[in-house]
Design an enzyme around this catalytic site. Structure first.
Site, short mmCIF file in Angstrom:
data_model
loop_
_atom_site.label_atom_id
_atom_site.label_comp_id
_atom_site.label_asym_id
_atom_site.label_seq_id
_atom_site.Cartn_x
_atom_site.Cartn_y
_atom_site.Cartn_z
N SER A 150 0.79 -1.24 0.00
CA SER A 150 0.00 0.00 0.00
C SER A 150 0.82 1.28 0.00
CB SER A 150 -0.95 0.01 1.20
OG SER A 150 -2.03 -0.88 0.99
N LYS B 84 0.08 3.62 -2.74
CA LYS B 84 -1.00 4.60 -2.65
C LYS B 84 -0.46 6.03 -2.62
CE LYS B 84 -4.62 1.77 -0.41
NZ LYS B 84 -4.06 0.43 -0.32
N SER C 131 -5.98 2.78 4.81
CA SER C 131 -5.44 2.13 3.61
C SER C 131 -6.55 1.41 2.85
CB SER C 131 -4.34 1.13 4.00
OG SER C 131 -3.45 0.94 2.93
#
Length: 419
Positions: A101, A104, A159
């Protein structure tokens, strides 16, 4: 259910891309007893940011008074000054690994500027299609409306892959967003990165590096909204409409609390909250292990640390990041840089380098390389000014990288907490 054609195309492209990435990422040799060996980095890697950053192993140039590096188990890590761009130390900085993640951050760099924070979006069933099994979710529901501000809190704090997919839908779809993320990575000179899924979910061929993740964080921190979201410790997230005593929905919408999963920011689960931490993003998947990019400020200096796939244990990535931040703040006055964080391709093109008047031996000391679109800094004048120029170069040796285009007070000195 997701539409099969786009998913099939993404999978086919991903499988093709997987054949191009380094072998150790995709398969690990086994011992005679069947145990899996730890993968090894490629013998040669990208030299973006400096020749030494393309060499496997730990790269550091200590000087008198520089403290020793802490023991780090991560496969790849980097310590850099966010404002000057100097890379203070690194280990396999350009090794292409699964990012989880932390990807991101690139999603935010790409999509966050597109929408006003107050824009409202009603979620359709199709908005939440195509998410991988076991995805982290913030709890978005179909047929309910959310502001863009709500959605970004879901991305950064929890997340939430569901929040990513809703924002990607608003941006024209997952496929379009993936293309734009790859284009944004290219603009940032993050050449180790290949995006297949915008949320960082494990996909064949999806890779990044500690160096590239640090570029994403540095770019994001220039955006005030990005800084707000990544520094928010907790928030109230919109829930469903409340019900009356008869069980019928009212016009009052409830909320529920969400907390940032960055333990260095919140001090959760036995991890010490790091003083002066500004964010940025953590992640975990089966292939990536634990990944984390963190930024912290102390005495006017802002450091960025990225750690990828340390030894087992969900807290280890935070402990090793904390140790590298401590080292960086203590070592910064004396350690010599081993490379630099490059500018965007547009900035490098707009400010081409002057002819390099340094000799080959001197050119390698700067820690930069002309390969992979790198820029070199202007040469010092010759003739009668040669001695003066040499003295200036010696004094300013540690300040050759371009400054982050942010005043010192534009980054929050401590994370905010929103209830």
């Amino acid at each position: 259910m997701s539409k099969p054609a786009p998913v099939f195309r993404r999978s086919l492209l991903a499988l093709c891309a997987a054949a191009l990435v380094s072998g150790p990422l995709l398969a690990s040799p086994a011992h005679a007893d069947g145990r899996t060996k730890e993968p090894v980095p490629p013998a040669t890697m990208s030299k973006v940011g400096g020749d030494r950053l393309g060499v496997p192993g730990t790269q550091v140039q200590p000087d008198a008074g520089t403290p020793p590096l802490p023991k780090i188990t991560a496969r790849s890590w980097i310590v850099a000054d966010a404002k000057t761009g100097e890379v203070l130390a690194a280990h396999n900085a350009h090794w292409q690994l699964a990012p989880a993640s932390t990807l991101k951050m690139l999603f935010a760099d790409t999509v966050l500027p597109r929408f006003e924070k107050t824009q409202l979006h009603t979620v359709a069933d199709s908005d939440l299609s195509g998410m991988g099994e076991g995805s982290s979710l913030v709890g978005i529901k179909e047929k309910l409306s959310y502001t863009v501000h709500d959605l970004w809190l879901g991305v950064f704090l929890h997340s939430g892959n569901d929040a990513v997919h809703v924002l990607a839908t608003m941006n024209g779809g997952v496929d379009k967003t993936v293309q734009e993320m790859n284009a944004q990575a290219k603009e940032l000179q993050a050449d180790d990165t290949h995006v297949v899924s915008p949320d960082g979910y494990d996909m064949p061929g999806q890779v990044s590096s500690a160096y590239d993740l640090t570029l994403f964080a540095r770019s994001g921190l220039k955006n005030p909204d990005f800084r707000e979201y990544c520094a928010t410790g907790s928030a109230q997230f919109p829930g469903d409409y409340t019900k009356d005593k008869a069980g019928k929905p009212t016009k009052v919408r409830g909320t529920f609390g969400i907390q940032n999963t960055d333990r260095l920011l919140t001090g959760a689960d036995g991890v010490r909250r790091y003083p002066g931490l500004l964010g940025v993003k953590n992640g975990y998947t089966t292939n990536a292990g634990n990944t984390f990019t963190g930024a912290a400020e102390r005495d006017g200096r802002t450091l960025l640390v990225t750690v990828m796939h340390p030894a087992a244990g969900s807290s280890e990535v935070y402990k090793e990041t904390s140790a590298l931040l401590d080292w960086g703040f203590n070592a910064a006055p004396t350690v010599k840089p081993v490379g630099t964080l490059v500018p965007t391709r547009s900035a490098a093109k707009a400010n081409p380098p002057a002819p390099d008047t340094k000799g080959p031996a001197q050119a390698t000391v700067s820690g930069t390389s002309s390969s992979h679109g790198m820029w070199t800094y202007a040469g010092i004048g010759a003739g009668a000014l040669a001695l003066i120029a040499a003295a200036v170069l010696l004094v300013r040796r540690r300040r050759t990288a371009p400054a982050l285009t942010l005043p010192d007070d534009s980054l929050p000195s401590r994370p905010s907490r929103r209830k």
